[in-house]
Design a protein around this motif. Structure first.
Motif, PDB file in Angstrom:
ATOM      1  N   ALA A  94     -15.301   4.883  -1.900  1.00  0.00           N
ATOM      2  CA  ALA A  94     -16.177   6.029  -2.142  1.00  0.00           C
ATOM      3  C   ALA A  94     -17.628   5.648  -2.392  1.00  0.00           C
ATOM      4  CB  ALA A  94     -15.649   6.846  -3.321  1.00  0.00           C
ATOM      5  N   ASP A  95     -17.880   4.473  -2.930  1.00  0.00           N
ATOM      6  CA  ASP A  95     -19.253   4.084  -3.238  1.00  0.00           C
ATOM      7  C   ASP A  95     -19.829   3.094  -2.231  1.00  0.00           C
ATOM      8  OD1 ASP A  95     -19.416   5.670  -5.551  1.00  0.00           O
ATOM      9  OD2 ASP A  95     -18.376   4.135  -6.723  1.00  0.00           O
ATOM     10  N   VAL A  96     -19.072   2.795  -1.188  1.00  0.00           N
ATOM     11  CA  VAL A  96     -19.518   1.800  -0.206  1.00  0.00           C
ATOM     12  C   VAL A  96     -20.251   2.505   0.937  1.00  0.00           C
ATOM     13  CG1 VAL A  96     -18.824  -0.079   1.310  1.00  0.00           C
ATOM     14  CG2 VAL A  96     -17.523   0.377  -0.778  1.00  0.00           C
ATOM     15  N   GLY A  97     -21.535   2.259   1.036  1.00  0.00           N
ATOM     16  CA  GLY A  97     -22.314   2.816   2.138  1.00  0.00           C
ATOM     17  C   GLY A  97     -22.807   4.221   1.928  1.00  0.00           C
ATOM     18  N   ARG A  98     -22.867   4.681   0.674  1.00  0.00           N
ATOM     19  CA  ARG A  98     -23.421   6.019   0.430  1.00  0.00           C
ATOM     20  C   ARG A  98     -24.875   6.063   0.895  1.00  0.00           C
ATOM     21  NH1 ARG A  98     -20.836   9.911  -2.230  1.00  0.00           N
ATOM     22  NH2 ARG A  98     -19.028   9.399  -3.549  1.00  0.00           N
ATOM     23  N   ASP A  99     -25.235   7.156   1.543  1.00  0.00           N
ATOM     24  CA  ASP A  99     -26.596   7.337   2.044  1.00  0.00           C
ATOM     25  C   ASP A  99     -27.298   8.354   1.149  1.00  0.00           C
ATOM     26  OD1 ASP A  99     -28.915   8.085   3.512  1.00  0.00           O
ATOM     27  OD2 ASP A  99     -27.976   7.372   5.363  1.00  0.00           O
ATOM     28  N   LEU A 100     -28.160   7.883   0.280  1.00  0.00           N
ATOM     29  CA  LEU A 100     -28.800   8.759  -0.698  1.00  0.00           C
ATOM     30  C   LEU A 100     -29.820   9.684  -0.057  1.00  0.00           C
ATOM     31  CD1 LEU A 100     -29.272   6.252  -3.670  1.00  0.00           C
ATOM     32  CD2 LEU A 100     -27.386   7.847  -3.226  1.00  0.00           C
ATOM     33  N   ARG A 101     -30.358   9.307   1.088  1.00  0.00           N
ATOM     34  CA  ARG A 101     -31.340  10.161   1.760  1.00  0.00           C
ATOM     35  C   ARG A 101     -30.673  11.253   2.581  1.00  0.00           C
ATOM     36  NH1 ARG A 101     -34.034  10.345   6.728  1.00  0.00           N
ATOM     37  NH2 ARG A 101     -33.055   8.431   7.490  1.00  0.00           N
ATOM     38  N   ARG A 102     -29.684  10.888   3.374  1.00  0.00           N
ATOM     39  CA  ARG A 102     -29.040  11.851   4.260  1.00  0.00           C
ATOM     40  C   ARG A 102     -27.876  12.581   3.585  1.00  0.00           C
ATOM     41  NH1 ARG A 102     -29.410   7.087   7.477  1.00  0.00           N
ATOM     42  NH2 ARG A 102     -30.845   7.259   9.247  1.00  0.00           N
ATOM     43  N   GLY A 103     -27.309  11.976   2.548  1.00  0.00           N
ATOM     44  CA  GLY A 103     -26.023  12.429   2.050  1.00  0.00           C
ATOM     45  C   GLY A 103     -24.921  11.772   2.858  1.00  0.00           C
ATOM     46  N   GLY A 104     -23.712  11.806   2.339  1.00  0.00           N
ATOM     47  CA  GLY A 104     -22.596  11.205   3.054  1.00  0.00           C
ATOM     48  C   GLY A 104     -22.694   9.689   3.085  1.00  0.00           C
ATOM     49  N   TYR A 105     -22.287   9.114   4.225  1.00  0.00           N
ATOM     50  CA  TYR A 105     -22.186   7.665   4.359  1.00  0.00           C
ATOM     51  C   TYR A 105     -22.871   7.197   5.640  1.00  0.00           C
ATOM     52  CZ  TYR A 105     -18.669   8.133   0.740  1.00  0.00           C
ATOM     53  OH  TYR A 105     -18.029   8.429  -0.434  1.00  0.00           O
TER      54      TYR A 105
END
Length: 397
Positions: free
Chosen positions: A8-19
């Motif tokens: 769940a925390d691997v590759g989260r994209d804080l700008r776009r949301g999701g991964y």
């Protein structure tokens, strides 16, 4: 859902949301390590092939193997289920089979394909395309990401020799049947688990509009050759050209040099087009291309069109689908999908089938993609039943 939670925390994209998880990037390499550890913890023998795909074997590799799996990469800002659900479900199906005392009479393997989404290098299903010879290693090695890194360079950094990549006859010879589990990517499934009947013909095209870069304030409107105008008209033309069940999408535009107060000198536009068969798809693309050429000429610009990938209509193996139905229920519904998959690439070479898990949101390739825990459990049970049926001593395959 525990294994999915591990990711769940691997590759989260804080700008776009999701991964955002892409082939051979830091995140995808971390996910590959996770899979390797999980597979080995289950006593599976993990081996990468020469194209960067990971294979986890229950039993010695050999002909007639029953293979399942999916991918761990994502589109930019993608959901949590597209790809990883199939990998996690495969691992848990092995757990279910072992808990029930099953011993496969045939080799059984889980495969994780590299760069299925094409989110980094632009060509979808790159690992399966290389394995089947659908793309040459030379063409794959030249593919470039947004930072100018080639696929060949990224593969080498990950420990693979791009000169040894390409059609893998031994790997193909091992596969007796391939069944991929995937979250359904629309609203077509009203029960927990279904089958895929076909994949729409689909491809990606790159349009490069070239004009004259200039100053946004000092250049009169009548003196401009602005490639952004025909690029914008291509977006509108795509919506108008797609009808009778076809789909046409522009999801990526890259102006050069990309300044707010600069008239672009060139604009790259990527088109994704899909329809029920090749003639229909190419007819849609031709209409869009004609509109793009007219718009470019009207603005005093030029346009160059390049086909970056193509996949024809896929009809999944009817005998294998019948086997799956015998394992999980004769009334299991089957539906076509507009999404491409590694199973679709393999279908021209080995018998393939797909299981779908219901997606109540109908959203995919976006953070709202979802599947209920009970439906995921039903998917694992269906996959385990399928693998048991196909890998049993009495199965004719």
């Amino acid at each position: 859902m525990t294994d999915l939670a591990d990711l769940a925390d691997v590759g989260r994209d804080l700008r776009r949301g999701g991964y955002s998880r892409h082939g051979f990037d830091r995140v995808e390499l971390e996910l590959r390590e996770w899979f390797t550890e999980e597979a080995r913890r289950r006593g599976l023998d993990v081996r990468p092939d020469r194209n960067g795909n990971l294979w986890a074997w229950w039993g010695a590799p050999g002909p007639g193997a029953v293979v399942t799996g999916s991918h761990l990469d994502s589109v930019p800002g993608g959901g949590a289920f597209d790809g990883p659900l199939g990998v996690v479900s495969a691992l848990q199906a092995v757990d279910l089979l072992r808990a029930g005392g099953f011993e496969p009479a045939k080799p059984l393997a889980i495969v994780v394909f590299v760069e299925e989404e094409g989110g980094r290098f632009g060509v979808a299903c790159l690992g399966s395309r290389l394995m089947t010879g659908a793309i040459t290693p030379e063409a794959a090695a030249r593919l470039t990401d947004a930072d100018g890194v080639t696929f060949g360079e990224a593969a080498h950094a990950a420990g693979f020799d791009p000169l040894r990549m390409g059609r893998d006859e031994p790997a193909l010879a091992h596969v007796g049947a391939f069944v991929e589990l995937h979250v359904e990517q629309g609203r077509g499934l009203d029960v927990p688990v279904g089958l895929a009947s076909s994949i729409l013909a689909h491809g990606r095209w790159r349009y490069t509009f070239t004009g004259e870069g200039n100053h946004a304030g000092a250049t009169l409107m009548e003196d401009r050759r602005d490639p952004m105008l025909p690029a914008a008209q291509l977006v509108v033309a795509a919506r108008r050209a797609a009808r009778d069940g076809a789909r046409a999408t522009v999801g990526r535009i890259a102006p050069n040099p990309g300044g707010t107060n600069v008239i672009a000198s060139s604009v790259d536009v990527w088109l994704d087009a899909r329809a029920d068969d090749e003639p229909h798809t190419r007819e849609v693309v031709e209409r869009i291309t004609s509109a793009a050429r007219r718009a470019a000429a009207d603005e005093g610009c030029e346009v160059r069109v390049a086909e970056e990938s193509w996949g024809g209509t896929v009809l999944f193996d009817p005998a294998l689908m019948a086997d799956v139905r015998r394992a999980i229920g004769e009334d299991t519904p089957a539906l076509p999908t507009g999404a491409g998959h590694d199973a679709g690439i393999l279908a021209a070479h080995v018998p393939t089938a797909m299981l779908f898990v219901r997606n109540p949101t109908g959203v995919s390739h976006a953070p709202a993609e979802f599947a209920e825990a009970d439906d995921c459990a039903a998917g694992v049970a269906a996959l385990a039943a399928t693998l048991e049926h196909l890998a049993s001593a009495g199965d004719a395959r």
